[in-house]
Design an enzyme around this catalytic site. Structure first.
Site, PDB file in Angstrom:
ATOM      1  N   ASN A 257      72.056  20.400  21.414  1.00 46.14           N
ATOM      2  CA  ASN A 257      73.012  20.313  22.510  1.00 46.14           C
ATOM      3  C   ASN A 257      73.752  18.987  22.335  1.00 46.14           C
ATOM      4  O   ASN A 257      73.124  17.938  22.196  1.00 46.14           O
ATOM      5  CB  ASN A 257      72.298  20.348  23.866  1.00 46.14           C
TER       6      ASN A 257
ATOM      7  N   ASP B 273      58.368  20.949  24.501  1.00 44.42           N
ATOM      8  CA  ASP B 273      59.289  20.668  25.600  1.00 44.42           C
ATOM      9  C   ASP B 273      58.533  20.834  26.925  1.00 44.42           C
ATOM     10  O   ASP B 273      57.752  21.760  27.103  1.00 44.42           O
ATOM     11  CB  ASP B 273      60.488  21.624  25.548  1.00 44.42           C
ATOM     12  N   ILE B 274      58.793  19.917  27.846  1.00 49.85           N
ATOM     13  CA  ILE B 274      58.066  19.935  29.126  1.00 49.85           C
ATOM     14  C   ILE B 274      58.500  21.114  30.013  1.00 49.85           C
ATOM     15  O   ILE B 274      57.741  21.554  30.873  1.00 49.85           O
ATOM     16  CB  ILE B 274      58.257  18.577  29.862  1.00 49.85           C
TER      17      ILE B 274
ATOM     18  N   GLN C 185      73.249  18.617  27.046  1.00 51.58           N
ATOM     19  CA  GLN C 185      72.444  17.479  26.571  1.00 51.58           C
ATOM     20  C   GLN C 185      72.096  16.574  27.749  1.00 51.58           C
ATOM     21  O   GLN C 185      72.966  16.190  28.536  1.00 51.58           O
ATOM     22  CB  GLN C 185      73.213  16.674  25.510  1.00 51.58           C
ATOM     23  N   SER C 186      70.814  16.259  27.874  1.00 50.63           N
ATOM     24  CA  SER C 186      70.356  15.401  28.977  1.00 50.63           C
ATOM     25  C   SER C 186      69.592  14.190  28.478  1.00 50.63           C
ATOM     26  O   SER C 186      69.395  13.236  29.242  1.00 50.63           O
ATOM     27  CB  SER C 186      69.484  16.206  29.944  1.00 50.63           C
TER      28      SER C 186
ATOM     29  N   HIS D 267      67.809  15.295  19.114  1.00 51.75           N
ATOM     30  CA  HIS D 267      66.621  16.163  19.046  1.00 51.75           C
ATOM     31  C   HIS D 267      67.068  17.582  18.753  1.00 51.75           C
ATOM     32  O   HIS D 267      68.045  18.074  19.306  1.00 51.75           O
ATOM     33  CB  HIS D 267      65.811  16.105  20.345  1.00 51.75           C
ATOM     34  N   LEU D 268      66.299  18.234  17.895  1.00 50.68           N
ATOM     35  CA  LEU D 268      66.549  19.630  17.555  1.00 50.68           C
ATOM     36  C   LEU D 268      65.588  20.492  18.366  1.00 50.68           C
ATOM     37  O   LEU D 268      64.369  20.282  18.327  1.00 50.68           O
ATOM     38  CB  LEU D 268      66.319  19.847  16.057  1.00 50.68           C
TER      39      LEU D 268
HETATM   40  P1  5GP Z   1      68.667  18.347  26.032  1.00 52.33           P
HETATM   41  O1  5GP Z   1      68.919  18.880  27.428  1.00 52.33           O
HETATM   42  O2  5GP Z   1      69.053  16.882  25.962  1.00 52.33           O
HETATM   43  O3  5GP Z   1      69.248  19.160  24.931  1.00 52.33           O
HETATM   44  O4  5GP Z   1      67.108  18.453  25.802  1.00 52.33           O
HETATM   45  C1  5GP Z   1      66.205  17.574  26.403  1.00 52.33           C
HETATM   46  C2  5GP Z   1      64.919  18.320  26.566  1.00 52.33           C
HETATM   47  O5  5GP Z   1      63.905  17.379  26.850  1.00 52.33           O
HETATM   48  C3  5GP Z   1      64.937  19.331  27.718  1.00 52.33           C
HETATM   49  O6  5GP Z   1      64.707  20.632  27.212  1.00 52.33           O
HETATM   50  C4  5GP Z   1      63.826  18.840  28.636  1.00 52.33           C
HETATM   51  O7  5GP Z   1      63.070  19.886  29.205  1.00 52.33           O
HETATM   52  C5  5GP Z   1      62.987  17.965  27.730  1.00 52.33           C
HETATM   53  N1  5GP Z   1      62.327  16.884  28.415  1.00 52.33           N
HETATM   54  C6  5GP Z   1      62.855  16.051  29.365  1.00 52.33           C
HETATM   55  N2  5GP Z   1      61.951  15.140  29.744  1.00 52.33           N
HETATM   56  C7  5GP Z   1      60.830  15.382  29.018  1.00 52.33           C
HETATM   57  C8  5GP Z   1      59.545  14.763  28.977  1.00 52.33           C
HETATM   58  O8  5GP Z   1      59.247  13.794  29.673  1.00 52.33           O
HETATM   59  N3  5GP Z   1      58.631  15.286  28.105  1.00 52.33           N
HETATM   60  C9  5GP Z   1      58.934  16.366  27.306  1.00 52.33           C
HETATM   61  N4  5GP Z   1      57.949  16.803  26.507  1.00 52.33           N
HETATM   62  N5  5GP Z   1      60.134  16.977  27.323  1.00 52.33           N
HETATM   63  C10 5GP Z   1      61.064  16.487  28.165  1.00 52.33           C
END
Ligand code: 5GP
Ligand code: ZN
Length: 112
Positions: free
Chosen positions: A85, A29-30, A92-93, A98-99
């Site tokens: 999420n 994760d970034i 969720q973003s 994704h897990l």
């Molecule tokens: P969500 O918020 O949808 O559950 O998780 C999305 C995840 O993707 C977040 O934890 C966010 O930090 C990660 N993320 C967003 N953009 C990028 C990216 O460009 N590269 C990587 N490696 N992770 C990302």
């Protein structure tokens, strides 16, 4: 279709790969929220858990087995968390299933 995780899986956007096979792609994760924070993603585009179909059951289970393998490889087996999420209210973003695998620190319950 514009999808960040499809772009990462296809190599159109960079990521720090942790594991891949014919079904899943896993990467760091970034913006990590723990010393180990890995995203385990099906190669096939599934939006999220609430949009998953009965035929997605196997891949949803397999994501967890990959999480267990990565946790073993990272020596965080004494306590880790796997999280989907689902929906913006839950954080969720990115709308490609994704897990999250989080490990390497203490986690509290209930989560925030
Ligand atoms: P969500 O918020 O949808 O559950 O998780 C999305 C995840 O993707 C977040 O934890 C966010 O930090 C990660 N993320 C967003 N953009 C990028 C990216 O460009 N590269 C990587 N490696 N992770 C990302
Ligand atoms: Zn996608």
């Amino acid at each position: 279709m514009n999808c960040l995780f499809c772009d990462i899986i296809a190599g159109r956007k960079p990521a720090r790969k942790v594991f891949e096979d014919d079904r899943v792609f896993a990467f760091e994760d970034i913006r990590p929220h723990a010393p180990t924070h890995v995203l385990i993603v099906p190669r096939r585009h599934i939006i999220d858990l609430k949009n998953a179909a009965p035929e997605d059951a196997e891949i949803i289970g397999y994501l967890h087995l990959v999480a267990a393998k990565v946790a073993r490889d990272r020596s965080v087996e004494d306590g880790y968390r796997t999280v989907f999420n689902v929906g913006p209210k839950a954080g969720q973003s990115v709308f490609h299933l994704h897990l999250h695998l989080l490990g390497g620190r203490v986690f509290h319950w209930p989560p925030g």
